[in-house]
Enzyme design. Structure first.
Site, short mmCIF file in Angstrom:
data_model
loop_
_atom_site.label_atom_id
_atom_site.label_comp_id
_atom_site.label_asym_id
_atom_site.label_seq_id
_atom_site.Cartn_x
_atom_site.Cartn_y
_atom_site.Cartn_z
N SER A 181 0.86 -1.18 0.00
CA SER A 181 0.00 0.00 0.00
C SER A 181 0.89 1.23 0.00
CB SER A 181 -0.94 0.02 1.21
OG SER A 181 -0.20 0.24 2.40
N LYS A 182 0.29 2.37 -0.23
CA LYS A 182 1.04 3.63 -0.18
C LYS A 182 0.04 4.77 -0.06
CE LYS A 182 5.51 4.53 -0.38
NZ LYS A 182 6.52 3.71 0.30
N GLY A 183 0.46 5.81 0.62
CA GLY A 183 -0.34 7.03 0.70
C GLY A 183 0.50 8.20 0.25
N ASP A 240 7.45 7.91 5.34
CA ASP A 240 8.06 8.02 4.01
C ASP A 240 8.56 9.45 3.89
OD1 ASP A 240 8.61 7.84 1.14
OD2 ASP A 240 7.33 6.07 1.15
#
Length: 1057
Positions: free
Chosen positions: A601-603, A657
């Protein structure tokens, strides 16, 4: 009213309803709701008809008035017989309090009276008798504005003084430099003997720089005498101070979001609205509030904005029915809609369609809905079309020339076909469709609030839904085609339908929120552009940002990054690529997470260009708005349900991140405060005091990167100290600093955010290590330690002459393109540890190929997506050894996953004892666990490196393709194993888990306890990913028909033993 009281509301629920407001909810004082002490009452909060403020009487007022009249008489512009009348009218009829007169000079007051008189004369001479006055004076410590306006009407063609006050004084106010505002409306018409269809009144604004007591205050201080501006504390009544203190106390406990109180004034129809919120959390809120109450037929007689040293702003507005209020619902009803929408307005004080709202063409809800859909359309309008798919089927993907053409066509179609400006123009021309689509959206997601079915409290939203006809899907489709001017209008407006159909949850109608969030079903994404289907998608929209969160599995993990822009052009580029970048990052994470139970996943949060300094606020709003859609209805912070079309519980695991490493502690604690049962595992990368294992401190990501670098040396028998190395991502970053500290190569160039540092004779290693330990950029490098051939070029420098005689015209451009210098730099190894995605792509990779051969023989991609897949393949075809990001930098995700495992396996007491650092002392378990995590990271990286090297030698396949094949093989087999009956064989299950789980964790807690505490789905994922990974690393991505059978036979033998 208190949070506890608000939670106590009885709301009708259905199985499809769930929800979570903010833990720092908007506090509403509404008739019929519970009081702060928990007692129910059916009457509104009523105050006596007394002012909140009482300025200290100005003893010299009468004498000053005489001097002002003398000054006016001396100037000779106003007839003698009118001087006294105009002066007394100014002093007594504009509602200005004595502080203004005590602070202003006779000359300035006379100037103001002359300006008003001149405007009256001009109005009398005009055919329409329209009175217009524009008077302003701005100083560093104060400002005065006087304007004419029609009560209850937003004048978009006027001087926009409130917008100026917001921009110049209020938006930037903080605890160190703040401004307060007082504004008054005249009690009579501006010109008594002139007849106007819409009688004008004078509105006066006074801005003062705050002066606070010279005393120290503690964080969260609420002592009014210590935190108040001296003038406010002098003027405010004791009752006002007590009311404000109550609001401030609640606002202090909140990170963002408004606290709202409303009072009725005894014997009148006046309502006083008090709003408290964190400074710098809602730009342009002061001016936007005016548009809101005007929309509902109200006007303000007085407004105050107070700033407090503890970082809280309090706004007080005296509201009354406007002269034309007969057109609107009575204030007794509409005030409750204003209260509700004050929270919505806080999320987006200025949206794209604000002028249409101010003009009354759209409601606030309709305009903000249109704003959100516009963002959706901008990112998801399918601009490639079937023709592109046909072209794709004709051209050959493995042909680099074809790839380059396709890439350029795709970029142009996406960027130039439908710009956001063009989309905005189309939507603005189709307001009837906007209203109908909003009505369809509201009919699905709006929940009737407590009291809306009662006669005394009907909100306009509820009335509108009850009285308006909601069109069917077929009727909406027909209406779009009937109203559309051309095909482009149909394409854009059909996206409204697409948006509505795929919203599964939203906090749009919750009474307390800090930003808007939408849980979307990602099935609308075209497979042509996004071949790997997403499992879940969140879209978030705030005043300072827009953002996405994407995941490829139900249980998934990935970092949250904040993207900043150095220029308007850079922002536009970032906005266009936002979703694609997020998708590619999450997809890379999915492949990278092959060794752990979580999928990828990533935001990504994109800061609006004018809010580049609001990274922390944007992150907090992003997290809180997503929590609104995740927390179960049973959570303590839940007070208002939402419509749930997804009908499943969701948990998202996040981590740090770019630009978010320092914010994860807040997110962890915030999830705990909101009652999230999974708060310990919500974020990784948190501080050791909260049980986190910092990647940077222990070099977790760099450990896996180094396994690939040293693996190349091992296979090719290379002495690392002789290797000439280029690195992007400098000594200030996590990956960059640890790569410097762990490596032994000769650095010839380092590129970071500050510029380029290069020396063909080798950079001074001791100085680099010093910067890496201090986490400082290369701008801090001691240039005296460069050789005569070395140089440093910073991004802000221009026309720099290099030792070779080459002239660098622009430092930023030189930095951005340095890694493409066509072999001018003699480099053997390139390790990207930072930089923007797709820095090397099919359109520029030829710069690194000289005479058909790669200028850099070894590339280990530490930074995510630094090279596109096409660029990697072209470099490999040119002889380079390339290891891609999904294989190389998976150490961080392994560390995060094992951190989560510990948080799930320990109970609270064990977690605090074994995983949380106290008073700077590391628990013995923590130290030993970190060492075991590091060993696991190295082993996983070693196994994959060996598999890639072996499979490349066996098949000749490019390593970049083999990496994807390995990842896909492991993830696919993992899912099959999770759904198989192997888990039911408890003896075999336990043998696999004993191998898969950290030995220290088993020795401390026990395998059976771990299985009992950790969610079954998570344990199945560990079981499946471990078996799949060991099998694929041993047998490759395309094993023989009986390979898995033989593998399982060997595993089964362990059971027999």
């Amino acid at each position: 009213m208190s949070t506890v009281a608000y939670r106590a509301l009885h709301l009708p629920l259905t199985p499809d309803i769930r929800g979570t407001p903010s833990p720092q909810p908007t506090h509403l004082s509404v008739p019929g709701l519970n009081t702060p002490n928990g007692h129910h009452h059916d009457f509104p909060r009523v105050l006596e008809s007394t002012p909140f403020y009482a300025a200290k009487p100005f003893a010299g007022k009468e004498a000053q008035m005489e001097h002002v009249m003398d000054e006016l008489d001396g100037r000779g512009f106003i007839p003698d017989n009118l001087i006294e009348h105009e002066t007394k009218w100014f002093y007594n009829s504009l509602g200005i309090d004595d502080h203004y007169f005590a602070a202003e000079s006779v000359e300035n007051i006379a100037n103001h009276i002359l300006s008003i008189y001149g405007a009256k004369v001009a109005a009398f001479s005009r055919k329409d008798h329209k009175l217009e006055l524009r008077l302003d004076r701005e100083d560093e410590d104060r400002a005065v504005y006087i304007d004419t306006s029609v009560p209850g009407v937003s004048n978009l063609s006027g001087p926009q003084y409130e917008e100026r006050i917001d921009a110049k004084y209020l938006n930037g106010s903080d605890s160190t430099r703040a401004y307060r505002v007082e504004t008054f409306r005249s009690v009579t018409k501006a010109v008594d003997d002139v007849t106007e269809d819409e009688p004008h009144q004078f509105r006066c604004y006074f801005v003062y720089k705050c002066k606070y007591p010279d005393v120290e205050i503690a964080p969260g201080e609420v002592d009014m005498q210590k935190i108040s501006d001296k003038l406010f504390y002098e003027k405010a009544s004791e009752n006002t101070k007590n009311i404000y203190k109550s609001v401030i106390e609640r606002a202090v406990r909140q990170i963002s979001g408004p606290v709202i109180e409303m009072f009725e004034i005894e014997g009148t129809r006046e309502r006083r609205l008090i709003i408290g919120y964190r400074q710098r959390s809602a730009s342009n809120y002061f001016s936007a509030i005016s548009d809101l109450y005007h929309y509902y037929g109200m006007t303000s007689t007085r407004k105050y904005v107070e700033q407090f040293r503890n970082g809280v702003t309090v706004m007080c507005i005296y509201l009354s029915p406007s002269p034309k209020s007969a057109r609107y619902p009575p204030i007794e009803h509409s005030i409750h809609q204003v209260i509700k929408e004050t929270s919505l307005l806080y999320c987006l004080p200025k949206n794209l369609y604000q002028p249409l709202f101010a003009e009354g063409e759209l409601s606030l809800q309709e305009s903000i809905y249109a704003h959100c859909v516009t963002i959706f359309v901008t990112h998801f309008l399918n601009r490639l079309g079937p023709e592109f798919g046909s072209l794709l089927s004709i051209l050959h993907e493995e042909n680099s020339a074809h790839q380059e053409v396709l890439s350029k066509i795709k970029r142009r179609l996406r960027q130039e076909t439908f710009t956001q400006e063009y989309i905005f123009d189309i939507i603005s021309s189709q307001l009837e469709l906007v209203r109908q689509f909003y009505l369809s959206f509201a009919s699905t997601h709006y929940i009737q609030s407590a009291g809306e079915d009662r006669e005394f409290l009907p909100t306009l939203s509820y009335q509108r839904l009850k009285s308006s006809s909601v069109l069917t899907d077929e009727e909406l489709t027909k209406l779009v085609r009937r109203n559309a001017a051309n095909d482009h209008h149909i394409i854009v407006m059909d996206e409204f339908h697409l948006f509505n159909k795929h919203v599964l949850r939203t906090n749009f109608y919750t009474p307390s929120k800090v930003a808007l969030s939408f849980r979307l079903d990602p099935k609308f994404l075209p497979p042509l552009e996004y071949p790997q289907p997403l499992y879940g998608m969140f879209l978030t929209v705030g005043q300072e940002f827009r953002g996405f969160h994407l995941r490829f599995r139900d249980i998934a993990r990935g970092g949250i990054r904040i993207v900043k822009s150095r220029s308007v052009e850079g922002y536009n580029i970032n906005a266009r690529s936002l979703f694609d970048e997020n998708y590619n990052l999450a997809n890379t994470q999915q492949r990278k997470n092959k060794d752990i139970p979580e999928g990828g996943s990533k935001g990504v949060i994109l800061l609006d260009y004018e809010h580049q300094d609001k990274a922390t606020v944007a992150f907090q709003k992003y997290i809180d708005s997503i929590l609104d859609l995740l927390l179960p209805i049973q959570s303590p912070s839940v007070s208002s349900p939402i419509v749930d079309l997804y009908k499943k519980e969701e948990i998202i695991f996040m981590g740090p991140d770019e630009n978010t490493a320092g914010l994860v502690d807040w997110a962890t604690l915030h999830a705990r405060e909101r009652g999230a049962p999974w708060w310990k595992s919500f974020f990784t990368g948190k501080s050791p005091e909260l049980g986190g294992i910092p990647h940077d401190e222990y070099g977790m990501t760099s450990l896996s990167v180094r396994e690939y670098v040293t693996g190349i040396y091992r296979k090719l028998d290379i002495d690392g100290t002789t290797v000439r190395k280029l690195q992007t991502g400098g000594p200030d970053g996590d990956l960059g600093s640890n790569e410097i500290l762990l490596s032994n190569e000769k650095y010839v160039a380092v590129v970071d955010g500050s510029g380029v540092l290069a020396d063909p004779n080798g950079l001074d290693r001791a100085e680099l290590i010093h910067l890496a330990k201090q986490r400082k950029m290369i701008s801090n490098f001691d240039v005296s330690k460069l050789s005569m051939d070395g140089y440093r070029v910073l991004v802000d420098e221009k026309d720099v002459v290099l030792p070779s005689g080459e002239i660098v015209e622009n430092g930023t451009t030189f930095r951005n393109l340095f890694h493409l210098r066509e072999g001018k730099e003699d480099v053997n190894l390139f390790v990207p540890c930072g930089g923007r995605p797709e820095a090397i792509n099919i359109n520029n990779v030829s710069n690194l190929i000289v005479n058909g051969k790669s200028a850099i023989p070894y590339i280990v991609e530490g930074a995510n997506l630094f090279l596109t897949q096409q660029a990697k393949l072209k470099l490999e075809a040119s002889g380079a050894i390339v290891f891609k990001d999904a294989s190389v930098n998976k150490g961080g995700v392994t560390s995060s996953s094992l951190e989560v495992l510990a948080s799930l396996a320990f109970d609270d007491e064990g977690f605090y004892k074994n995983m949380c650092v106290s008073d700077g002392k590391l628990p013995e378990f923590y130290k030993a666990y970190v060492e075991e995590v590091q060993k696991i990271i190295k082993m996983n990286a070693y196994l994959e490196f060996e598999a890639l090297w072996r499979e490349h030698e066996r098949t000749g396949q490019p390593r970049s393709i083999l990496s994807d094949e390995l990842s896909n093989a492991i993830t696919n087999l993992t899912e099959e194993l999770q759904n198989s009956r192997l888990w039911e064989d408890t003896v075999f299950r336990d043998i696999v888990l004993k191998e898969a789980l950290p030995k220290l964790l088993q020795d401390t807690i026990g395998l059976e306890t771990i299985i009992h505490r950790v969610p079954v789905a998570y344990m199945k994922a560990i079981f499946g990913s471990y078996l799949a990974g060991r099998f694929v690393y041993e047998n490759g991505p395309n094993p023989g028909q009986f390979a898995f059978f033989e593998f399982m036979v060997r595993k089964r033998q362990l059971v027999d033993q």
